[in-house]
Enzyme design. Structure first.
Site, PDB file in Angstrom:
ATOM      1  N   GLY A  41      17.453  11.269 -34.539  1.00  0.00           N
ATOM      2  CA  GLY A  41      16.325  10.039 -34.524  1.00  0.00           C
ATOM      3  C   GLY A  41      17.132   8.794 -33.918  1.00  0.00           C
ATOM      4  CG  ASP A  97      14.747   7.918 -36.526  1.00  0.00           C
ATOM      5  OD1 ASP A  97      14.533   7.376 -38.535  1.00  0.00           O
ATOM      6  OD2 ASP A  97      14.344   8.867 -36.422  1.00  0.00           O
ATOM      7  CG  ASP A 100       7.630   7.618 -43.924  1.00  0.00           C
ATOM      8  OD1 ASP A 100       7.033   6.842 -44.028  1.00  0.00           O
ATOM      9  OD2 ASP A 100       7.518   8.845 -43.693  1.00  0.00           O
ATOM     10  CE  LYS A 128       5.053   6.353 -40.844  1.00  0.00           C
ATOM     11  NZ  LYS A 128       5.308   7.896 -40.152  1.00  0.00           N
ATOM     12  CB  VAL A 150       6.890   6.633 -34.803  1.00  0.00           C
ATOM     13  CG1 VAL A 150       6.873   6.214 -33.430  1.00  0.00           C
ATOM     14  CG2 VAL A 150       5.808   6.184 -35.851  1.00  0.00           C
ATOM     15  CG  ASP A 156      12.373  15.443 -34.294  1.00  0.00           C
ATOM     16  OD1 ASP A 156      12.159  14.175 -34.892  1.00  0.00           O
ATOM     17  OD2 ASP A 156      12.038  16.665 -34.668  1.00  0.00           O
ATOM     18  NE  ARG A 162      15.361  14.955 -31.390  1.00  0.00           N
ATOM     19  CZ  ARG A 162      15.131  14.394 -32.385  1.00  0.00           C
ATOM     20  NH1 ARG A 162      15.177  13.439 -32.920  1.00  0.00           N
ATOM     21  NH2 ARG A 162      15.431  15.439 -34.125  1.00  0.00           N
TER      22      ARG A 162
HETATM   23  P1  5GP Z   1      12.368   8.233 -45.220  1.00  0.00           P
HETATM   24  O1  5GP Z   1      13.257   9.103 -45.897  1.00  0.00           O
HETATM   25  O2  5GP Z   1      11.978   6.732 -45.479  1.00  0.00           O
HETATM   26  O3  5GP Z   1      10.543   9.458 -45.978  1.00  0.00           O
HETATM   27  O4  5GP Z   1      12.218   8.915 -44.376  1.00  0.00           O
HETATM   28  C1  5GP Z   1      13.124   8.625 -43.574  1.00  0.00           C
HETATM   29  C2  5GP Z   1      12.912   9.982 -42.300  1.00  0.00           C
HETATM   30  O5  5GP Z   1      11.700  11.010 -41.727  1.00  0.00           O
HETATM   31  C3  5GP Z   1      13.483   9.138 -40.457  1.00  0.00           C
HETATM   32  O6  5GP Z   1      14.474   9.211 -40.671  1.00  0.00           O
HETATM   33  C4  5GP Z   1      12.720  10.513 -39.963  1.00  0.00           C
HETATM   34  O7  5GP Z   1      13.627  10.635 -39.480  1.00  0.00           O
HETATM   35  C5  5GP Z   1      11.355  10.872 -40.958  1.00  0.00           C
HETATM   36  N1  5GP Z   1       9.812  10.126 -40.436  1.00  0.00           N
HETATM   37  C6  5GP Z   1       9.653   9.654 -41.450  1.00  0.00           C
HETATM   38  N2  5GP Z   1       8.237   9.042 -40.562  1.00  0.00           N
HETATM   39  C7  5GP Z   1       8.369   9.094 -39.308  1.00  0.00           C
HETATM   40  C8  5GP Z   1       7.517   9.538 -38.617  1.00  0.00           C
HETATM   41  O8  5GP Z   1       6.408   8.673 -38.078  1.00  0.00           O
HETATM   42  N3  5GP Z   1       8.189  10.212 -36.785  1.00  0.00           N
HETATM   43  C9  5GP Z   1       9.067  10.707 -37.568  1.00  0.00           C
HETATM   44  N4  5GP Z   1       8.790  11.127 -35.624  1.00  0.00           N
HETATM   45  N5  5GP Z   1       9.763  10.648 -37.974  1.00  0.00           N
HETATM   46  C10 5GP Z   1       9.689  10.315 -39.414  1.00  0.00           C
END
Ligand code: 5GP
Length: 172
Positions: A41, A97, A100, A128, A150, A156, A162
């Site tokens: 990403g 990228d 979350d 986010k 997003v 993606d 992408r």
């Molecule tokens: P976390 O471990 O912080 O929950 O997730 C991080 C990863 O989840 C990001 O690097 C991404 O790959 C994916 N991810 C989380 N939210 C989104 C989103 O809104 N869109 C996309 N495309 N990927 C996301």
């Protein structure tokens, strides 16, 4: 059919990336940082970011995969690709990228700290915040969002979207 709702056009992203590039160049003057992009990403963001920097940088990549549903990550993270450069005593910036829940970032920071770098900071395209579970300091963020899934500008959904130059909310 999923609907794409524009969040940020290409020009706005470029302006934000340029501002972060300028700030990082000032902050890391004389320290030759290693920027580590999280695949896949962050590849578009990282490639634009380094071309907005005015100091020498080294780049590398990491790739993880997590087991979960298509739009959420769950706790179990494994490496697809680990780092390939020596970061001991070096200044590292992890380039993501999107942050979350923060679980991926927290896992990656712990992993990088294991190599005894001089410092580890975090730069993300999107912060986010709605579902954050891990308290992590984000040093550089281009854009903050409260919620939504997003895509575009490297991000993606099932490997699609992408290539889009802007960022979109995917409504499905
Ligand atoms: P976390 O471990 O912080 O929950 O997730 C991080 C990863 O989840 C990001 O690097 C991404 O790959 C994916 N991810 C989380 N939210 C989104 C989103 O809104 N869109 C996309 N495309 N990927 C996301």
């Amino acid at each position: 059919m999923p609907e794409l709702i524009p969040i940020l056009p290409e020009e706005s992203i470029a302006a934000m990336v340029a501002a972060i590039g300028r700030k990082m160049s000032l902050d890391y003057e004389g320290r030759n940082p290693i920027l580590i992009g999280v695949l896949k990403g962050a590849f578009v963001f990282l490639s634009d970011l380094i071309r907005q920097m005015t100091i020498p940088v080294i780049i590398d990549f990491l790739q993880t995969s997590s087991y979960g549903s298509e739009t959420t990550s769950c706790g179990a993270i494994r490496f697809v690709k680990e780092i390939g450069v020596n970061i001991k005593d070096q200044h590292v910036v992890l380039v993501e990228d999107i942050v979350d829940t923060g679980k991926t970032l927290s896992f990656l920071i712990d992993y990088l700290q294991g190599f005894c770098p001089a410092s580890v900071k975090v730069c993300t395209l999107i912060d986010k915040q709605e579902r954050r579970e891990k308290e992590i300091e984000i040093d550089y963020a281009c854009h903050c969002l409260s919620k939504g899934f997003v895509v575009g500008y490297g991000l993606d959904f099932n490997e699609k979207y992408r290539y889009l130059p802007g960022l979109y909310h995917l409504k499905y």
